[in-house]
Design a protein around this motif. Structure first.
Motif, short mmCIF file in Angstrom:
data_model
loop_
_atom_site.label_atom_id
_atom_site.label_comp_id
_atom_site.label_asym_id
_atom_site.label_seq_id
_atom_site.Cartn_x
_atom_site.Cartn_y
_atom_site.Cartn_z
N GLY A 296 6.44 -3.59 -5.63
CA GLY A 296 6.39 -3.91 -4.21
C GLY A 296 6.08 -5.38 -3.97
O GLY A 296 6.72 -6.03 -3.14
N GLY A 297 5.11 -5.90 -4.71
CA GLY A 297 4.75 -7.31 -4.57
C GLY A 297 5.86 -8.25 -5.00
O GLY A 297 6.11 -9.27 -4.35
N ARG A 298 6.55 -7.89 -6.08
CA ARG A 298 7.65 -8.73 -6.56
C ARG A 298 8.84 -8.70 -5.60
O ARG A 298 9.48 -9.73 -5.36
N PHE A 299 9.13 -7.52 -5.02
CA PHE A 299 10.21 -7.44 -4.03
C PHE A 299 9.94 -8.33 -2.83
O PHE A 299 10.87 -8.86 -2.20
N LEU A 300 8.66 -8.50 -2.50
CA LEU A 300 8.29 -9.32 -1.35
C LEU A 300 8.27 -10.81 -1.68
O LEU A 300 8.05 -11.64 -0.79
N GLY A 301 8.48 -11.14 -2.95
CA GLY A 301 8.59 -12.55 -3.32
C GLY A 301 7.36 -13.17 -3.95
O GLY A 301 7.30 -14.39 -4.12
N TYR A 302 6.37 -12.34 -4.32
CA TYR A 302 5.16 -12.87 -4.95
C TYR A 302 5.35 -12.92 -6.47
O TYR A 302 6.05 -12.07 -7.05
N ASN A 303 4.73 -13.91 -7.10
CA ASN A 303 4.87 -14.01 -8.56
C ASN A 303 4.12 -12.88 -9.25
O ASN A 303 3.36 -12.15 -8.61
N GLY B 141 4.10 9.49 -14.10
CA GLY B 141 5.16 8.74 -14.77
C GLY B 141 5.61 7.51 -14.00
O GLY B 141 6.25 6.63 -14.55
N SER B 142 5.28 7.44 -12.71
CA SER B 142 5.73 6.30 -11.90
C SER B 142 4.87 5.08 -12.14
O SER B 142 5.37 3.96 -12.18
N SER B 143 3.56 5.26 -12.28
CA SER B 143 2.58 4.19 -12.50
C SER B 143 2.17 3.55 -11.18
O SER B 143 2.99 2.95 -10.48
N ARG B 144 0.90 3.68 -10.84
CA ARG B 144 0.37 3.06 -9.63
C ARG B 144 0.52 1.54 -9.71
O ARG B 144 1.01 0.91 -8.77
N SER B 145 0.09 0.96 -10.83
CA SER B 145 0.17 -0.50 -10.97
C SER B 145 1.63 -0.96 -11.02
O SER B 145 1.98 -2.01 -10.47
N GLY B 146 2.50 -0.15 -11.65
CA GLY B 146 3.91 -0.51 -11.73
C GLY B 146 4.58 -0.48 -10.36
O GLY B 146 5.38 -1.36 -10.03
N SER B 147 4.21 0.52 -9.55
CA SER B 147 4.81 0.65 -8.22
C SER B 147 4.38 -0.51 -7.32
O SER B 147 5.20 -1.12 -6.64
N THR B 148 3.08 -0.79 -7.29
CA THR B 148 2.59 -1.87 -6.43
C THR B 148 3.04 -3.23 -6.93
O THR B 148 3.29 -4.14 -6.13
N LEU B 149 3.16 -3.36 -8.24
CA LEU B 149 3.67 -4.61 -8.81
C LEU B 149 5.12 -4.82 -8.37
O LEU B 149 5.53 -5.93 -8.02
N LYS C 25 -2.59 -9.07 -9.16
CA LYS C 25 -3.93 -9.18 -8.60
C LYS C 25 -4.08 -8.28 -7.37
O LYS C 25 -5.07 -7.54 -7.25
N PHE C 26 -3.12 -8.35 -6.46
CA PHE C 26 -3.24 -7.53 -5.26
C PHE C 26 -3.15 -6.05 -5.60
O PHE C 26 -3.80 -5.21 -4.99
N SER C 27 -2.34 -5.74 -6.61
CA SER C 27 -2.25 -4.36 -7.08
C SER C 27 -3.61 -3.85 -7.53
O SER C 27 -4.03 -2.74 -7.19
N PHE C 28 -4.32 -4.68 -8.28
CA PHE C 28 -5.65 -4.28 -8.75
C PHE C 28 -6.66 -4.27 -7.61
O PHE C 28 -7.54 -3.41 -7.56
N PHE C 29 -6.52 -5.21 -6.67
CA PHE C 29 -7.46 -5.27 -5.54
C PHE C 29 -7.43 -3.97 -4.73
O PHE C 29 -8.47 -3.42 -4.38
N ILE C 30 -6.21 -3.51 -4.41
CA ILE C 30 -6.12 -2.31 -3.56
C ILE C 30 -6.40 -1.03 -4.34
O ILE C 30 -6.54 0.04 -3.74
N SER C 31 -6.49 -1.13 -5.66
CA SER C 31 -6.86 0.06 -6.44
C SER C 31 -8.37 0.29 -6.40
O SER C 31 -8.83 1.41 -6.60
N GLY D 196 0.81 -1.21 0.00
CA GLY D 196 0.00 0.00 0.00
C GLY D 196 0.85 1.26 0.00
O GLY D 196 0.49 2.27 -0.64
N LEU D 197 1.97 1.22 0.71
CA LEU D 197 2.89 2.36 0.70
C LEU D 197 3.53 2.55 -0.66
O LEU D 197 3.78 3.67 -1.11
N TRP D 198 3.78 1.42 -1.35
CA TRP D 198 4.30 1.50 -2.72
C TRP D 198 3.27 2.20 -3.63
O TRP D 198 3.65 2.89 -4.57
N GLN D 199 2.00 2.01 -3.32
CA GLN D 199 0.96 2.61 -4.17
C GLN D 199 1.01 4.14 -4.13
O GLN D 199 0.61 4.80 -5.08
N ILE D 200 1.53 4.69 -3.04
CA ILE D 200 1.66 6.15 -2.93
C ILE D 200 2.55 6.68 -4.04
O ILE D 200 2.34 7.77 -4.57
N MET D 201 3.56 5.90 -4.42
CA MET D 201 4.47 6.31 -5.48
C MET D 201 3.73 6.57 -6.79
O MET D 201 4.17 7.35 -7.63
#
Length: 258
Positions: A163-170, A153-161, A176-182, A143-148
């Protein structure tokens, strides 16, 4: 080019760019600049609502299951809160001036920087499953990544994506979680926009808004189908390369052509 044609073009851009990690806000600003078109905030909201509706329909099965899972629903709410709060202050205090041509530099810089971040994040080894492993802390981090995404130019979906990948999710689970929290974030803004639209009380304008919604919805639905098919098959490098090329072009345009 008449106003209706411009709105159709913007709706198509919104429908595609809002689902891909390339920043829909940046592409709308760029298109507005080159078409010399002052897009109305209400129309912008309607276009986002079209994209939101496409997300809900495409992910309806997941959303239905989540609606029966209080824990997962709570994680989505927690992941949505940071962007809602930050977005309120950005809008209230007009922290970013989208009308100045210097916003093109912000877009170019953010496009390249967050492309590199996305590239690095996408190299992360996949070790977790969304419904099994996601914690409340991780939901908040994404969610904090979504602030970016508030940075043009940063992209909400790109930022949260990222964040999810850094945490180890495919890629699929992170997307999916990126779209859910949007959904809560965009739905809140869209609700306010609809109230403004009703207050506008202009039948011709209302027709344009409805057509804009329909165009954005159709293109968004096609885009999200393609996006999930694409990320199941390969990596995110295509979007990374596109963002870097876009950033370089905008730097060149601003310093040598503007």
């Amino acid at each position: 080019m008449d106003t209706n044609t411009k709105i159709i073009i913007l709706s198509i851009i919104q429908g595609i760019a809002d689902l891909f990690p390339i920043s829909s806000n940046a592409h709308l600003i760029i298109a507005q600049h080159f078409m010399s078109f002052d897009r109305k905030l209400i129309i912008n909201t309607v276009m986002h609502l079209g994209a939101l509706s496409a997300i809900i329909i495409y992910l309806r099965k997941d959303i239905f299951e989540i609606s029966k899972n209080i824990t997962m629903s709570s994680k989505i709410v927690i992941g949505s809160i940071p962007a809602i709060i930050a977005g309120y202050f950005v809008h209230k205090f007009k922290i970013i001036d989208y009308e100045k041509t210097t916003v093109l530099i912000i877009i170019a810089t953010a496009s390249i920087i967050f492309a590199i971040i996305l590239f690095i994040a996408d190299k992360k080894t996949e070790t977790k499953k969304l419904y099994k492993d996601l914690t409340f802390k991780e939901a908040l981090i994404i969610g904090l990544w979504q602030i970016m995404g508030l940075i043009p130019g940063s992209s909400r979906s790109g930022s949260t994506l990222s964040g999810g990948r850094f945490l180890g999710y495919n890629r699929v689970d992170a997307a999916k979680f990126s779209f859910f929290i949007s959904i809560p974030t965009v739905a809140g803004a869209a609700f306010i926009g609809i109230l403004d639209l009703l207050k506008h009380n202009d039948s011709e304008f209302n027709i344009i808004a409805i057509f804009s919604f329909a165009t954005s919805f159709i293109t968004s639905y096609l885009a999200i189908r393609f996006f999930f098919y694409f990320i199941e098959k390969t990596n995110l490098n295509l979007f990374v390369y596109y963002r870097i090329i876009l950033g370089i072009f905008l730097f060149y345009y601003y310093f040598f052509k503007l």
